[in-house]
Every structure is written in structure tokens, then in C-alpha cells.
Design a protein around this motif. Structure first.
Motif, mmCIF file in Angstrom:
data_model
loop_
_atom_site.group_PDB
_atom_site.id
_atom_site.type_symbol
_atom_site.label_atom_id
_atom_site.label_comp_id
_atom_site.label_asym_id
_atom_site.label_seq_id
_atom_site.Cartn_x
_atom_site.Cartn_y
_atom_site.Cartn_z
ATOM 1 N N ILE A 4 2.539 0.013 -6.046
ATOM 2 C CA ILE A 4 3.876 -0.287 -6.586
ATOM 3 C C ILE A 4 3.778 -1.424 -7.605
ATOM 4 O O ILE A 4 4.323 -1.349 -8.702
ATOM 5 N N LYS A 5 3.001 -2.445 -7.246
ATOM 6 C CA LYS A 5 2.842 -3.564 -8.190
ATOM 7 C C LYS A 5 2.144 -3.124 -9.471
ATOM 8 O O LYS A 5 2.355 -3.701 -10.529
ATOM 9 N N LEU A 6 1.277 -2.119 -9.343
ATOM 10 C CA LEU A 6 0.586 -1.609 -10.535
ATOM 11 C C LEU A 6 1.428 -0.562 -11.268
ATOM 12 O O LEU A 6 0.991 0.001 -12.280
ATOM 13 N N GLU A 7 2.608 -0.274 -10.698
ATOM 14 C CA GLU A 7 3.528 0.736 -11.246
ATOM 15 C C GLU A 7 2.921 2.129 -11.277
ATOM 16 O O GLU A 7 3.098 2.897 -12.221
ATOM 17 N N ILE A 8 2.183 2.441 -10.211
ATOM 18 C CA ILE A 8 1.567 3.769 -10.089
ATOM 19 C C ILE A 8 2.173 4.488 -8.886
ATOM 20 O O ILE A 8 2.022 4.018 -7.756
ATOM 21 N N PRO A 9 2.842 5.626 -9.079
ATOM 22 C CA PRO A 9 3.360 6.350 -7.915
ATOM 23 C C PRO A 9 2.211 6.841 -7.021
ATOM 24 O O PRO A 9 1.164 7.258 -7.531
ATOM 25 N N TYR A 10 2.419 6.790 -5.707
ATOM 26 C CA TYR A 10 1.377 7.171 -4.731
ATOM 27 C C TYR A 10 0.929 8.613 -4.941
ATOM 28 O O TYR A 10 -0.235 8.941 -4.735
#
Ligand code: UDP
Length: 570
Positions: free
Chosen positions: A352-358
Motif C-alpha cells: 500500500i505504501k508503495l502504491e501497488i495493489p496486492y
């Protein structure tokens, strides 16, 4: 230094971790971390560390834990520096085909539970139901009946006032009692202190693929009892897991192919949550790095991660030395192979902090990149430790010299644990799991439940101006933010929850971590209530193809009491 503990963390710590006199808590969280750091740092003197070195290491361990960058498994936090001094979470004990062995192991399991550890057993060596008992001329009662005795013994031993014993039972798929085993937990009231997993072999999986039969073998005399359709048995496992999540599966041949010390025997079982395959009488100390804390300015700080890996491996190697073991045999095995399991928690938060959806390809790449890095540096540091402290005693007979490696302090360095409790203490998402919900109630510690709003969501909602009490209530009811018009679309994507994620994606993440983990990866593939048997079968087959070591599935609502719930249904 002030520790940034959440209200939930404090509740859990007070209930189970902080020292008490009677019912009164007599330790602060700072005291607890100091107690643990001091105890684990004392080991430095065994390797020539003077008082000054010990103090330096104590302070470094203290900072490591109080920053919540790393936490050791619960028994270390609970017991280090106290009379019990039993620091390991995971044990495996042998169950041989004799009354002596069975009841000896029940006694030993009770001692381990009392000290806060969990136990795994393979019941595959026990002769099947209705087989002959030579000494009495009677009839054998079979593995499942003995599992019930283990279960009852566990029920009466509360773990030293800390937690109730957890067990794993594994039965190999070619055992004649396999069908009874597969359905042994269909009644949710039975075997409540066990997780069960079927031990699958390559031979069995080949037969499933080919639609062939495979033999059931009596372990007493190795004679084939009958041949059965592999697909029929596979479908029974699927049907049963679809009903209530039990059994899981483990790929035993794959585990043994990667057994670093095959001369010490075959691995037949794992610890209770499946992430740690072990030889009989082995134990393992786990610890987890909080990946969320490794992100700075939207990027992973690899220099910080490297330093954290190194100090964590040193910490874990020290715990092996500092720990008391419930049995001399266990101590001998542990000090022979010195297995430790460094893993991660807060992976979903980190994304989330890296702005990457799981559920994106980028998440898989990130998982792989992080774990490859941790694996690499844990090994290099274990070698460095070996130069100072010597290799593990079983090194010469291990697979390492054949690989051209000349020194290694630990037979294994990496494991990905569920981090069920320590992730609450660190206020991080658990293990490598996706978020279960954005706001939810968590049932912890028997009958208490805690309401939580995901801290990163709260922060973002406030900064982007869509935070309101009503919205949080609404989200707590449905768990997910999908389709909520109040929540911007990019945030809906980023805060994707377990049930919205394609089961295949769960397995891909597990597999990415497994590729760079010595031991196994704790992962539950969470399904929606309406998932079909075919969905479950697909995930099992996918986990096989993607080289996982095992997998557990869970379909929402299929067990009465579940750990995580959404809405008012608890
Ligand atoms: N474990 C146990 N009882 C429990 C929870 C865990 O014995 O109630 C053991 C078990 O071997 C499990 C391991 O601890 O596989 C790690 O679990 P987890 O990471 O959830 O433990 P934590 O350190 O967070 O308490």
C-alpha cells in the motif's frame, strides 16, 4: 524511547506477554523488550563477547524490537529472561507404531505446550484400523483414534498460562486410513486442537494428473492393501476442504527434496501452521521483519532491510543458544542443525505504501525482489556468523558442502510465519496475507473482539478528505471499500481485500515468496462463501504447479468461530 504501540497491541501485551504478579501486570512493554534484549544478548559471551559487546548488542536488539522493525515469535517475547526460558514456537515429535512411542510423545507434547510451543506429528507410521496387534492378538484402533487422545491431552494442558497448545497432524496419502483422516474434522467439534494436512507425494500427484490408481500401503509391513483412484481421493480432500477448510495439503516429496540435512532423516511433518517442516525432535525459532517499516518515501530502503536482516539473524541464532528445551533430545537436534526462520509481516501494508495493489503483477515482482534479497543476505550473514562461531554441527553431512559452500551457521535461515499475534503487536498486516478487511472486528484471545480501522486507510482518508465516522461504520459492515462512491477509485484498488483477490493471485504471491524461502510459507487462500469445489481444486493444483510446499484454503463462514469477521456476526 517511546514505543509506538496501538491500543490493540497494548491489550494483547497486557493479557499474554507482560510479566504478572497474580493478576497484576508488573512490566511495561519497554521492560519486556529490555528483558528479552538483555537475555538474548548475553549469549554473546559464549563467543568471546565482553561486557561492553553484550551491552552494545543488547541495545541493538532493544532498538530492533522497539522500532517494531522485527519481532521474534511469541514464546521468545513471553519467556526470555524468565524462569521458563523456552523460546521456540515450533516443534515436531515422532510417532512410532508402538504404545510406548505414542504415549511418550503425548507426554513430551504436553511439556512443549506448557512451555508455549506448538507441536506437529506425522501419524503415517501407525498401523491402520483393524490391523493386527501381535502382542495381544487384538485389533489396532488406527491413527485417528490416537489423534483424539492427543487432542484430549492438549485440551487439559493450558500453555503455562499463556496460550493453548496447537497441533498439526499429517497423514501420508497412501495410508490405508486416509479417507477417515480426510473427513476427521468435518464435525467442527472434533479434534479442535489440531490442524490436519494430507501428505501428498509426487506418485500420488502423477496419478491424479493421469487419472490413475495408486496403492494404499500398510506401514507395518509395507504391503499394498488395495489400489484406489487418485482422483477420487483428491476430490474427497477438495470436498472436505470446501466444507470447512480442513484438511490442508503438504507436498512431502518436495519438502524432502529441499531438506538440507537428509542424513538426519526424512521430514514427515511440519509445525501447527505449516510453515516449518522439521525432522523429529527438531524445534525452530522464528522471527519476522515488518516490511511496512522498510518503506521510506514510497520506496523500499534496501540498505535498512539488509541491516535488519543481519541483526535479526544474529538475534535468532542467539535465541537457539539462550533457549531451554523441554527435552535433551530436542536440544541436541536443535544445536546440531541450528534452524532459524526469518520471515516477514506487513507485506500488504508495504505494498500500500508503495502504491501497488496486492492483485497486480507488480506485487508478485515486489514479493520476489524482497524475499530474494532477504534470503541472500540471511545466508551471507549466517556464513559470517559461522566464521566467528563455527558452522552448525551437522554441516559436514548437510547438502551445503556439495554445493561448494564451506561454512554456514544455520541449516535454514528463512520461514514465513503467520505472525498471528506479533503482527498485532507491530500493528502490521499479518505475514504475507492481503488485508482481510479495511475496517473489521478481530476476535482475539478467546472471546474478546477488537474493532480496527486500517491505519494507512485512516491516514489517507483524512488527508484526501473523505474520512467520516459513518463511512468507517459502513466499511466495517462490508469489510471492503469496493464500489463505495465515497472512496476514490485508486484507493479502492489499493485497499483490495482477501475476498476480492482471485484465488490464483493468492497462490502466485505464495509461490513468489516460496521461491526464496528455505522452509515454507504460511498462507491461507481465502474464498468467498459461494466458492465452488472446482475453485478449491484449481487452487490445490495451482499450488502444486507453482511449486508451493503446501496450502490451506478457507471459505468464508464455513466454520462457526473464525478469527476474523466482518459485520455483526460474532
Ligand atoms: N503457535 C502455537 N500456538 C498458537 C499460535 C502459534 O503453538 O496459539 C505456534 C505454531 O507452531 C505456529 C507458530 O507458533 O506455527 C507461529 O505462529 P504465529 O506466527 O502466528 O505466532 P506469533 O509469534 O505471532 O504468536
Amino acid at each position: 524511547m517511546k514505543i509506538n504501540l496501538s491500543a490493540n497491541a497494548i491489550t494483547v501485551l497486557e493479557k499474554r506477554y507482560l510479566s504478572k504478579k497474580g493478576t497484576k501486570v508488573v512490566e511495561t512493554p519497554q521492560d519486556m523488550f529490555r528483558r528479552v534484549a538483555k537475555n538474548i544478548a548475553q549469549v554473546e559471551k559464549d563467543f568471546g563477547g565482553d561486557k561492553k559487546t553484550q551491552k552494545i548488542m543488547e541495545d541493538r536488539f532493544y532498538d530492533l524490537m522497539t522500532s517494531l522493525d522485527f519481532l521474534p515469535n511469541s514464546p521468545t517475547l513471553m519467556n526470555a529472561g524468565k524462569e521458563l526460558q523456552q523460546l521456540a514456537a515450533c516443534f515436531v515429535l515422532p510417532v512410532e507404531d508402538s504404545m510406548d512411542s505414542i504415549f511418550e510423545t503425548i507426554k513430551n507434547a504436553a511439556l512443549i505446550h506448557k512451555s508455549g510451543g506448538g507441536t506437529g506429528f506425522s501419524f503415517s507410521r501407525l498401523r491402520p484400523t483393524n490391523d493386527r496387534v501381535l502382542s495381544t492378538g487384538g485389533i489396532a484402533s488406527g491413527p485417528i483414534s490416537f489423534m483424539k487422545v492427543f487432542n484430549s491431552a492438549t485440551e487439559v494442558v493450558k500453555q503455562g498460562g499463556t496460550r493453548r497448545g496447537a497441533n498439526m497432524a499429517i497423514l501420508k496419502v497412501d495410508h490405508p486410513d486416509i479417507l477417515e483422516f480426510i473427513t476427521s474434522k468435518q464435525n467442527n467439534e472434533e479434534l479442535t486442537n489440531f490442524n490436519i494436512s494430507v501428505g501428498l507425494t509426487e506418485e500420488f500427484m502423477d496419478a491424479v494428473m493421469d487419472g490413475a490408481e495408486y496403492p494404499l500401503v500398510n506401514p507395518r509391513d509395507n504391503k499394498v492393501v488395495e489400489k484406489v483412484s487418485a482422483r477420487k481421493v483428491f476430490n474427497m480432500i477438495v470436498e472436505s476442504a470446501h466444507k470447512n477448510g480442513e484438511p490442508g495439503i503438504v507436498f512431502l516429496d518436495r519438502i524432502n527434496d529441499e531438506n538440507p540435512t537428509p542424513n538426519y532423516g526424512e521430514i514427515e511433518s511440519t509445525n501447527p501452521c505449516g510453515e516449518q517442516p522439521l525432522l523429529p525432535y527438531e524445534a525452530c525459532n522464528l522471527g519476522s521483519i515488518n516490511l511496512s517499516n522498510m518503506v521510506e518515501n514510497g520506496q523500499i530502503n534496501f540498505e535498512k532491510l539488509k541491516k535488519t536482516v543481519e541483526i535479526s539473524i544474529r538475534f535468532l541464532d542467539n535465541t537457539l543458544q539462550a533457549s531451554n528445551y523441554p527435552l535433551k533430545k530436542i536440544q541436541d537436534m536443535v544445536l546440531t542443525n541450528r534452524k532459524v526462520g526469518l520471515g516477514v509481516m506487513g507485506f500488504a501494508d508495504c505494498l500500500i505504501k508503495l502504491e501497488i495493489p496486492y492483485n497486480s503483477d507488480k506485487a508478485i515482482n515486489t514479493a520476489e525482489k524482497i524475499m530474494e534479497f532477504i534470503q541472500h543476505h540471511s545466508k551471507i550473514y549466517s556464513q559470517e556468523l559461522a566464521e566467528q562461531r563455527g558452522s552448525f554441527a551437522g554441516f559436514d553431512e548437510s547438502v551445503y558442502p556439495q554445493k561448494g559452500i564451506y561454512m554456514m551457521r544455520n541449516a535454514t535461515t528463512t520461514t514465513i510465519a503467520p505472525t498471528g499475534s506479533i503482527s498485532i503487536i507491530a500493528n502490521a498486516s499479518s505475514g504475507v496475507e492481503p488485508l482481510f478487511a479495511v475496517c473489521y472486528k478481530r476476535n482475539v484471545l478467546d472471546n474478546e473482539s477488537l474493532v480496527e480501522v486500517h491505519p494507512l486507510f485512516e491516514q489517507i482518508a483524512k488527508s484526501r478528505g473523505f474520512y467520516s465516522e459513518e463511512l468507517m461504520e459502513k466499511i466495517a459492515q462490508q469489510g471492503s471499500v469496493k464500489g463505495l462512491k465515497e472512496v476514490p477509485e485508486d484507493i479502492q484498488k489499493l485497499f483490495v481485500t482477501a475476498h476480492e483477490i482471485e484465488p490464483r493471485r493468492h497462490i502466485e504471491i505464495q509461490s513468489a515468496f516460496q521461491r526464496h524461502t528455505d522452509n515454507a510459507v504460511s498462507k491461507t487462500v481465502n474464498f468467498k462463501a459461494e466458492a465452488t469445489k472446482e475453485d478449491i481444486a484449481e487452487v490445490f493444483l495451482e499450488s502444486y504447479k507453482l511449486k508451493c510446499k503446501g496450502v490451506t484454503v478457507y471459505r468464508d463462514g464455513s466454520r462457526d468461530a473464525q478469527v476474523l469477521t466482518v459485520g455483526d456476526n460474532d
